[in-house]
Write an enzyme that holds these catalytic residues in place. Structure first.
Site, short mmCIF file in Angstrom:
data_model
loop_
_atom_site.label_atom_id
_atom_site.label_comp_id
_atom_site.label_asym_id
_atom_site.label_seq_id
_atom_site.Cartn_x
_atom_site.Cartn_y
_atom_site.Cartn_z
N THR A 19 0.81 -0.98 -0.07
CA THR A 19 -0.03 0.03 -0.09
C THR A 19 0.90 1.42 0.05
OG1 THR A 19 -1.84 1.37 1.08
CG2 THR A 19 -0.24 -0.10 2.48
N GLU B 137 -9.15 9.39 2.28
CA GLU B 137 -9.63 10.72 1.71
C GLU B 137 -11.25 10.77 1.78
OE1 GLU B 137 -5.87 11.36 -1.42
OE2 GLU B 137 -7.90 10.69 -1.96
N ASN C 236 -9.99 14.53 -4.51
CA ASN C 236 -9.52 14.13 -5.92
C ASN C 236 -9.39 14.82 -6.92
OD1 ASN C 236 -7.90 11.43 -5.17
ND2 ASN C 236 -9.71 11.39 -3.91
N SER D 230 -4.06 20.34 -8.90
CA SER D 230 -3.90 21.80 -8.99
C SER D 230 -3.84 22.33 -7.58
CB SER D 230 -5.20 22.31 -9.71
OG SER D 230 -6.28 21.84 -8.95
#
Length: 386
Positions: free
Chosen positions: A182, A262, A381, A386
């Site tokens: 992982t 996340e 995500n 950016s």
């Protein structure tokens, strides 16, 4: 202390300037011996990052003096130049430690497709060597130095009654469906162990821990788990004892990775039992864990067992609809081809969710660790590069 908890190890995590934020971004773990035995497992993704290709090559001898890791750039899909950067990093570590480059593994994590700022990386190695220590702070900084979208460092440690121990850290918050690893993890042990035994123990441990973490179905280009053995305790455990402690520490790290993944609002265990083979059990559990309709239902605390039935029914495994049962948080909602209880009886309002599927065709079982799919995951995500 975690990665430096076992005797014979020093570590450091420093801000080398790879990340524009100025956060810690370069980690060094050094094995001071007397043994330098090592083993590793790596991503099965065909597109492998340069540090994975390098580390796979040096691990053929199963000896490591050090591991250098960076966050802030994956050094993946960067061509021959990226591999040269990895080689140069290993050479730099070897130079300052008075070792050989073939004794140094390299790991990277971050955005795919961009070269690393090598001036910062190489200078960071010098800084890290000066900061090497056995302290708890050094362990913590090492764990922090590999973080990307992680919100917190992940560390674990366990000591056997006979005096030897296992410690380590891991990073990862997305792109988690590792296939033997992982993202990045370094484990250390002061056990006395030979190369073949350490390799078998690591593979057995990762098979039921790191390889069972599946947050989003994404197998990273950089997935790596390394274990270094110093032998400094002077104690030689049995293979079963070594495998057991490596598994316990790895499992601890996996649960931390899942909890910090996340956007996650649910920690989900998908257990499939009664399968004809372990391979079938894993395939069914993984398909359920990766299914977006299942994951969004869980985000909404909706015990929609129909989505689970749909997902498992599309797996090329031995499945008989008349013998399948589905339970969520202890309530059997589907059995013998029909509803078994009102879905409202299953309470999904808490963070922990357990899905148990019994295929009823065999004696094999497996558990995959996953999460829900939330707004936060999509938002994070969608803005990552950016």
């Amino acid at each position: 202390m975690t990665v430096t908890g076992p005797q014979g190890f020093r570590a450091a995590g420093v801000a080398a300037g790879i990340k524009a934020s100025g956060a810690l971004d370069l980690t060094l773990v050094v094995n001071d011996g007397p043994l330098d035995v090592a083993a590793g497992v790596f991503t099965r993704n065909v597109i492998k990052a340069a540090p994975v290709l390098w580390s796979q090559e040096v691990l053929k001898q199963q000896r490591l003096k050090a591991v250098v890791l960076n966050s802030g750039g994956a050094n993946a899909a960067t061509g021959p130049g990226g591999f040269q950067d990895t080689h140069a990093t290993a050479e730099k570590v070897a130079e300052v430690l008075e070792a050989g480059a073939i004794e140094v593994a390299v790991c990277s994590t971050g955005l795919i497709g961009e070269r690393l700022p090598m001036e910062a990386v190489l200078a960071g190695v010098d800084t890290a060597v000066k900061a090497l220590d056995t302290s708890a702070e050094a362990s913590l900084n090492a764990a922090k130095g590999v973080m990307t979208t992680d919100s917190k460092p992940k560390q674990a440690f366990a000591k056997h009654d006979s005096g030897w121990s296992v410690g380590g850290f891991a990073k990862g918050a997305g792109m988690l469906a590792p296939n033997l690893a992982t993202m990045l993890s370094v484990l250390t042990t002061d056990a006395v162990v030979d190369k073949a035994t350490l390799d078998r123990a690591l593979r057995a441990a990762t098979h039921v821990t790191f390889d069972r973490l599946d947050v989003d179905g994404g197998t990273s280009t950089n997935d790596t788990v390394l274990v270094l053995a110093s032998g400094a305790s002077g104690v030689e455990p049995t293979e079963a004892e070594l495998t057991g402690l490596l598994t316990a520490v790895s499992h601890d790290l996996v649960l931390q990775l899942r909890a910090d993944s996340e956007g996650a609002t649910k920690d989900v265990d998908v257990t499939v039992q009664g399968a004809e083979s372990e391979a079938d059990a894993i395939a069914v559990a993984r398909t359920i864990a990766e299914d977006n309709l299942v994951k969004t239902a869980l985000f909404g605390s909706d015990p929609n067992w129909g989505r689970i039935a749909m997902a498992l029914g599309r797996v090329p495994a031995r499945i008989d609809p008349e013998t399948v049962s589905i339970a969520i948080n202890g309530v059997t909602l589907f059995a013998q081809g029909m509803p078994a209880a009102d879905r409202s009886e299953a309470d999904l309002t808490g963070r922990a969710i357990e899905i148990v599927v019994d295929l009823g065709v065999g004696a094999s079982a497996a558990t995959v660790y996953t999460t829900d799919l939330s707004h936060g995951y999509v938002e994070e995500n969608s803005a990552y590069s950016s």
